[in-house]
Design a protein around this motif. Sequence first.
Motif, PDB file in Angstrom:
ATOM      1  N   ARG A 120       0.931  -1.333  -0.045  1.00  0.00           N
ATOM      2  CA  ARG A 120       0.018  -0.104   0.721  1.00  0.00           C
ATOM      3  C   ARG A 120       1.117   1.266  -0.268  1.00  0.00           C
ATOM      4  NH1 ARG A 120      -1.770  -0.448   6.531  1.00  0.00           N
ATOM      5  NH2 ARG A 120      -0.376  -0.364   7.331  1.00  0.00           N
ATOM      6  N   ALA A 121       0.242   2.979  -0.373  1.00  0.00           N
ATOM      7  CA  ALA A 121       0.839   3.498  -0.432  1.00  0.00           C
ATOM      8  C   ALA A 121       0.138   4.488  -0.680  1.00  0.00           C
ATOM      9  CB  ALA A 121       1.907   3.460  -1.579  1.00  0.00           C
ATOM     10  N   ARG A 122      -0.165   6.520   0.126  1.00  0.00           N
ATOM     11  CA  ARG A 122      -0.405   6.797  -0.020  1.00  0.00           C
ATOM     12  C   ARG A 122       0.183   8.623  -0.758  1.00  0.00           C
ATOM     13  NH1 ARG A 122      -5.511   7.750   3.712  1.00  0.00           N
ATOM     14  NH2 ARG A 122      -5.866   9.534   2.425  1.00  0.00           N
ATOM     15  N   THR A 123      -0.147   9.027  -1.008  1.00  0.00           N
ATOM     16  CA  THR A 123       0.350   9.479  -1.817  1.00  0.00           C
ATOM     17  C   THR A 123       0.408  11.643  -1.245  1.00  0.00           C
ATOM     18  OG1 THR A 123      -1.104  10.935  -3.501  1.00  0.00           O
ATOM     19  CG2 THR A 123       0.066   9.209  -4.525  1.00  0.00           C
ATOM     20  N   PRO A 124       1.536  12.290  -1.613  1.00  0.00           N
ATOM     21  CA  PRO A 124       0.666  13.311  -1.101  1.00  0.00           C
ATOM     22  C   PRO A 124      -0.680  14.457  -1.937  1.00  0.00           C
ATOM     23  CG  PRO A 124       2.840  13.372  -1.991  1.00  0.00           C
ATOM     24  CD  PRO A 124       2.259  12.496  -2.723  1.00  0.00           C
ATOM     25  N   VAL A 125      -1.221  15.335  -1.251  1.00  0.00           N
ATOM     26  CA  VAL A 125      -2.778  15.594  -1.731  1.00  0.00           C
ATOM     27  C   VAL A 125      -2.285  16.434  -2.609  1.00  0.00           C
ATOM     28  CG1 VAL A 125      -3.707  18.145  -1.577  1.00  0.00           C
ATOM     29  CG2 VAL A 125      -3.462  16.673   0.786  1.00  0.00           C
ATOM     30  N   LEU A 126      -3.402  16.647  -4.013  1.00  0.00           N
ATOM     31  CA  LEU A 126      -3.292  16.603  -5.230  1.00  0.00           C
ATOM     32  C   LEU A 126      -4.000  17.936  -5.333  1.00  0.00           C
ATOM     33  CD1 LEU A 126      -2.439  15.670  -8.145  1.00  0.00           C
ATOM     34  CD2 LEU A 126      -5.286  15.150  -8.193  1.00  0.00           C
ATOM     35  N   ALA A 127      -2.983  18.794  -5.876  1.00  0.00           N
ATOM     36  CA  ALA A 127      -3.331  20.827  -5.817  1.00  0.00           C
ATOM     37  C   ALA A 127      -5.037  19.732  -7.315  1.00  0.00           C
ATOM     38  CB  ALA A 127      -2.942  21.152  -6.615  1.00  0.00           C
ATOM     39  N   SER A 128      -6.198  20.830  -7.036  1.00  0.00           N
ATOM     40  CA  SER A 128      -6.827  20.875  -7.597  1.00  0.00           C
ATOM     41  C   SER A 128      -6.933  20.568  -9.355  1.00  0.00           C
ATOM     42  CB  SER A 128      -8.390  21.837  -7.262  1.00  0.00           C
ATOM     43  OG  SER A 128      -9.069  21.205  -6.352  1.00  0.00           O
ATOM     44  N   GLU A 129      -5.985  21.903  -9.784  1.00  0.00           N
ATOM     45  CA  GLU A 129      -6.146  22.151 -10.864  1.00  0.00           C
ATOM     46  C   GLU A 129      -4.961  21.598 -12.155  1.00  0.00           C
ATOM     47  OE1 GLU A 129      -3.142  24.659  -8.530  1.00  0.00           O
ATOM     48  OE2 GLU A 129      -5.372  23.959  -8.121  1.00  0.00           O
ATOM     49  N   HIS A 130      -4.585  19.810 -10.591  1.00  0.00           N
ATOM     50  CA  HIS A 130      -4.026  19.242 -11.508  1.00  0.00           C
ATOM     51  C   HIS A 130      -4.509  17.773 -11.688  1.00  0.00           C
ATOM     52  CE1 HIS A 130      -0.673  21.214 -11.372  1.00  0.00           C
ATOM     53  NE2 HIS A 130       0.050  21.603  -9.858  1.00  0.00           N
ATOM     54  N   LEU A 131      -5.727  18.194 -11.003  1.00  0.00           N
ATOM     55  CA  LEU A 131      -7.049  16.930 -10.897  1.00  0.00           C
ATOM     56  C   LEU A 131      -7.033  16.301 -12.778  1.00  0.00           C
ATOM     57  CD1 LEU A 131      -9.831  15.457  -8.941  1.00  0.00           C
ATOM     58  CD2 LEU A 131     -10.032  15.902 -11.574  1.00  0.00           C
ATOM     59  N   GLY A 132      -7.142  15.677 -13.117  1.00  0.00           N
ATOM     60  CA  GLY A 132      -7.297  14.812 -14.494  1.00  0.00           C
ATOM     61  C   GLY A 132      -6.186  14.782 -15.310  1.00  0.00           C
ATOM     62  N   ARG A 133      -4.837  15.819 -14.658  1.00  0.00           N
ATOM     63  CA  ARG A 133      -4.430  16.115 -15.697  1.00  0.00           C
ATOM     64  C   ARG A 133      -2.927  15.485 -15.990  1.00  0.00           C
ATOM     65  NH1 ARG A 133      -6.086  22.558 -15.035  1.00  0.00           N
ATOM     66  NH2 ARG A 133      -7.608  22.487 -17.265  1.00  0.00           N
ATOM     67  N   ALA A 182      -5.824  29.303 -11.075  1.00  0.00           N
ATOM     68  CA  ALA A 182      -5.302  28.470 -11.636  1.00  0.00           C
ATOM     69  C   ALA A 182      -7.408  27.625 -12.437  1.00  0.00           C
ATOM     70  CB  ALA A 182      -5.096  27.037 -10.478  1.00  0.00           C
ATOM     71  N   ARG A 183      -7.024  26.744 -13.496  1.00  0.00           N
ATOM     72  CA  ARG A 183      -7.941  26.746 -14.032  1.00  0.00           C
ATOM     73  C   ARG A 183      -8.274  25.472 -13.589  1.00  0.00           C
ATOM     74  NH1 ARG A 183     -11.127  30.496 -16.548  1.00  0.00           N
ATOM     75  NH2 ARG A 183     -12.305  28.056 -17.450  1.00  0.00           N
ATOM     76  N   THR A 184      -9.291  24.486 -13.859  1.00  0.00           N
ATOM     77  CA  THR A 184      -9.817  23.085 -13.249  1.00  0.00           C
ATOM     78  C   THR A 184      -9.833  22.346 -14.364  1.00  0.00           C
ATOM     79  OG1 THR A 184     -11.927  23.268 -12.739  1.00  0.00           O
ATOM     80  CG2 THR A 184      -9.965  23.265 -10.723  1.00  0.00           C
ATOM     81  N   VAL A 185      -9.693  21.009 -14.782  1.00  0.00           N
ATOM     82  CA  VAL A 185      -9.481  20.383 -16.508  1.00  0.00           C
ATOM     83  C   VAL A 185     -11.514  20.485 -16.548  1.00  0.00           C
ATOM     84  CG1 VAL A 185     -10.268  18.033 -15.251  1.00  0.00           C
ATOM     85  CG2 VAL A 185      -8.992  18.609 -17.479  1.00  0.00           C
ATOM     86  N   VAL A 186     -12.489  20.966 -15.977  1.00  0.00           N
ATOM     87  CA  VAL A 186     -13.674  20.514 -15.843  1.00  0.00           C
ATOM     88  C   VAL A 186     -14.249  21.551 -14.443  1.00  0.00           C
ATOM     89  CG1 VAL A 186     -13.963  18.426 -14.954  1.00  0.00           C
ATOM     90  CG2 VAL A 186     -15.416  19.690 -16.608  1.00  0.00           C
TER      91      VAL A 186
END
Length: 372
Positions: A120-133, A182-186
């Motif tokens: 198992r593993a956990r990542t750092p928190v993902l910035a919202s503008e990076h989601l889907g990219r 920033a702009r989100t993917v959607v």
Amino acid sequence: MPSMFRRAYVHRLPMRSPDDTGALVAAIGRGDIDPKGIVAILGKTEGNGCVNDFTRAFAVRALQQALAAHIDPKAVGEIAMVMSGGTEGALSPHMIVFETRQATEGDADGPFATSLALGRARTPVLASEHLGRIAQVEQVAEGVRAAMADAGIADPNDVHYVQVKCPLLTMERIEAAEAHGARTVVRDTLKSMGFSRGASALGVGVALGEISPGQLSDEMICRDYSVHCGRAATSGGVELLDHEIMVAGMSSAWRGPLAIDHAVMGDAIDIEPARLALARLGLPIAGQVPAAERGRIAAVLAKAEAAQSGQVRRRRHTMLDDSDISSTRHARAFVGGALAGLFGFTDLFVSGGAEHQGPDGGGPIAIIVSRA
């Protein structure tokens, strides 16, 4: 001399409601489960599986409270708790507890050269503008590599299943991103689930060598479904901002009777690949799995997706045209029914939304069995 091998255990337990931990608590009380060894808990809850499905967080909170009576809070926080909402049709709410223990001397001398391995593993928190990219793809790929290292799996070919719980966008998160330029993917929160699942699946594919980074760009995510991973299972949720990752594969450093194999369904009713995987695991069957053999199946984990073509085997489906019910809910029920007909039981971990997880309209399936 103590054994240096590990052994995996998989427990499939019923749930009467999203906050029902009774079967888990009873199993701990009997000594069937050692809470200190729990690596991950995957659960199917009876919510809608969409953005506002708070049964997932409700179930996680109940599990955390139940386990806090047995292990310290830090250990509870390290357990990957992946709740997948939606038990449409006759899918039965349940949880699958993945546990590891030190193998005994008898286990170390067992007859199997390789056995089920878990990490198992956990990542750092993902910035919202990076989601889907691409940034999300890269973060998940790194997390999968860390989970493989935790499992002691060096060869990506030995990995058969990667479960990722990934974040989604809410209007609050979108507004916060836009507030700092920033702009989100959607801006559609429901569609953000698909982008997050898709980017996470591509990250799994990169880590396992199924996908080359050169095939990827921000523009192709959730558009070019010809690029996909056959061992990724990703699920979005509002209850987290990072990624929880569990890897399951086979390793000679593990012992015990459990084994895992995977297959890829070509479409929503393509059960033959699953039948072939069963045969590879020592359960060759011609029809439905006989009642006498069902107890050997520890878990069935699958993805479901409404084909973007709008067809299943050249026949029109309406899952994408329904404005009242999300297509993921239709797909879960449909695939769940097809698989239940093969396996002979309904507590199947069928997760909706298979963007970049198998071919369009199909999806990966993994099976864990206890070998004879």
